[in-house]
Design a protein around this motif. Structure first.
Motif, PDB file in Angstrom:
ATOM      1  N   LEU A  80      45.739  37.857  35.258  1.00  0.00           N
ATOM      2  CA  LEU A  80      45.239  36.860  35.850  1.00  0.00           C
ATOM      3  C   LEU A  80      46.492  36.177  36.377  1.00  0.00           C
ATOM      4  O   LEU A  80      47.788  36.841  36.257  1.00  0.00           O
ATOM      5  N   ALA A  81      46.240  35.832  37.716  1.00  0.00           N
ATOM      6  CA  ALA A  81      47.673  35.832  38.663  1.00  0.00           C
ATOM      7  C   ALA A  81      47.334  34.462  39.447  1.00  0.00           C
ATOM      8  O   ALA A  81      46.530  33.997  39.559  1.00  0.00           O
ATOM      9  N   VAL A  82      48.518  33.453  39.810  1.00  0.00           N
ATOM     10  CA  VAL A  82      48.854  32.427  40.319  1.00  0.00           C
ATOM     11  C   VAL A  82      50.445  32.782  41.528  1.00  0.00           C
ATOM     12  O   VAL A  82      51.047  33.351  41.190  1.00  0.00           O
ATOM     13  N   ALA A  83      49.798  32.534  42.563  1.00  0.00           N
ATOM     14  CA  ALA A  83      51.088  33.052  43.746  1.00  0.00           C
ATOM     15  C   ALA A  83      52.316  31.775  43.453  1.00  0.00           C
ATOM     16  O   ALA A  83      51.817  30.358  42.812  1.00  0.00           O
ATOM     17  N   ALA A 140      45.924  41.067  47.090  1.00  0.00           N
ATOM     18  CA  ALA A 140      47.656  41.330  47.375  1.00  0.00           C
ATOM     19  C   ALA A 140      48.297  39.959  46.405  1.00  0.00           C
ATOM     20  O   ALA A 140      49.107  40.414  46.063  1.00  0.00           O
ATOM     21  N   LEU A 141      47.789  38.840  46.314  1.00  0.00           N
ATOM     22  CA  LEU A 141      47.927  37.891  45.590  1.00  0.00           C
ATOM     23  C   LEU A 141      48.302  38.269  44.025  1.00  0.00           C
ATOM     24  O   LEU A 141      49.257  38.324  43.262  1.00  0.00           O
ATOM     25  N   ILE A 142      47.566  39.139  43.159  1.00  0.00           N
ATOM     26  CA  ILE A 142      47.343  40.175  42.254  1.00  0.00           C
ATOM     27  C   ILE A 142      48.469  40.539  41.720  1.00  0.00           C
ATOM     28  O   ILE A 142      49.765  40.691  41.257  1.00  0.00           O
ATOM     29  N   ASP A 143      48.580  42.041  42.638  1.00  0.00           N
ATOM     30  CA  ASP A 143      49.562  43.152  42.772  1.00  0.00           C
ATOM     31  C   ASP A 143      50.891  42.146  43.374  1.00  0.00           C
ATOM     32  O   ASP A 143      51.963  42.726  42.676  1.00  0.00           O
ATOM     33  N   GLU A 203      43.631  29.860  51.506  1.00  0.00           N
ATOM     34  CA  GLU A 203      44.031  31.097  50.983  1.00  0.00           C
ATOM     35  C   GLU A 203      44.014  30.896  50.028  1.00  0.00           C
ATOM     36  O   GLU A 203      44.071  29.997  48.836  1.00  0.00           O
ATOM     37  N   THR A 204      44.030  32.819  48.925  1.00  0.00           N
ATOM     38  CA  THR A 204      43.583  32.827  47.966  1.00  0.00           C
ATOM     39  C   THR A 204      44.818  32.242  46.707  1.00  0.00           C
ATOM     40  O   THR A 204      45.580  32.723  47.198  1.00  0.00           O
ATOM     41  N   VAL A 205      44.675  31.586  46.300  1.00  0.00           N
ATOM     42  CA  VAL A 205      45.670  30.824  45.342  1.00  0.00           C
ATOM     43  C   VAL A 205      45.816  31.338  43.997  1.00  0.00           C
ATOM     44  O   VAL A 205      47.134  31.153  42.869  1.00  0.00           O
ATOM     45  N   ALA A 206      44.766  31.858  43.540  1.00  0.00           N
ATOM     46  CA  ALA A 206      45.351  32.267  42.128  1.00  0.00           C
ATOM     47  C   ALA A 206      43.618  33.513  41.841  1.00  0.00           C
ATOM     48  O   ALA A 206      42.243  32.785  42.136  1.00  0.00           O
ATOM     49  N   ALA A 207      43.123  34.066  40.686  1.00  0.00           N
ATOM     50  CA  ALA A 207      42.949  35.016  41.018  1.00  0.00           C
ATOM     51  C   ALA A 207      43.118  35.151  39.298  1.00  0.00           C
ATOM     52  O   ALA A 207      43.657  35.617  38.994  1.00  0.00           O
ATOM     53  N   ALA A 208      41.214  35.726  38.816  1.00  0.00           N
ATOM     54  CA  ALA A 208      41.423  36.661  37.291  1.00  0.00           C
ATOM     55  C   ALA A 208      40.246  37.586  37.822  1.00  0.00           C
ATOM     56  O   ALA A 208      39.865  37.533  38.410  1.00  0.00           O
TER      57      ALA A 208
END
Length: 133
Positions: free
Chosen positions: A66-69, A1-4, A45-50
Motif C-alpha cells: 500500500l503506497a501513497v505519493a 514506480a509509486l510503490i517502489d 498521475e497515480t497518487v496511491a496504489a495497493a
C-alpha cells in the motif's frame, strides 16, 4: 514506480527493474486486475496504489503493498484505498484481510484506525560485523 518509490524511502537500495516488479505482481500466477486498485490525481498521475493478493489456500485476503505519493499523504487516501480493498475482498466472499507493516513506517495507527488489530508481532534483531581489520 509509486510503490517502489514509497517503499524505498530512507533506503539506499535502487528500485527494482519493472520486469522484476511485474514478476511479483501483475505477472504473478492468479493475478487479476482488481488486485491492483489505484487512485489518480487531477492530472491523471497515480497518487496511491495497493497490491492485493487473494490466495486460494487461506481464508483471508491480503494487502501486500500500500503506497501513497509523499506529496499526497495526510489526506485520507490510504484509508480510502484500504476501504476499497476490503470491499473488493468482501464482494468475493473474504471475511478477513491481513497486512504486514514495519513499525518504522508509522502505518500501524492507520491500520488500527480502519479496524485492524495486531495478530502477530515480531522483533527483528541483527548483529553487523565490521569487515575492516
Amino acid at each position: 514506480a509509486l510503490i517502489d518509490t514509497a517503499f524505498l524511502e530512507g533506503s539506499d537500495r535502487e528500485p527494482d527493474p519493472f520486469e522484476d516488479w511485474a514478476a511479483k505482481t501483475i505477472a504473478r500466477p492468479g493475478f487479476e486486475p482488481w488486485h491492483l486498485p489505484v487512485m489518480t490525481g487531477p492530472g491523471g498521475e497515480t497518487v496511491a496504489a495497493a497490491f492485493l493478493i487473494d490466495p486460494e489456500d487461506v481464508s483471508e485476503g491480503w494487502v501486500q503493498q500500500l503506497a501513497v505519493a509523499r506529496d499526497h499523504r495526510g489526506r485520507g487516501l490510504a484509508r480510502a484505498l484500504l476501504s476499497e480493498s476490503f470491499g473488493r475482498f468482501h464482494s468475493r466472499g473474504r471475511r478477513a484481510c491481513g497486512v504486514n507493516t514495519d513499525s518504522r513506517t508509522g502505518a500501524l495507527g492507520l491500520y488500527e484506525h480502519v479496524g485492524m488489530a495486531v495478530r502477530l508481532s515480531y522483533t527483528h534483531r541483527a548483529l553487523h560485523f565490521d569487515d575492516t581489520d
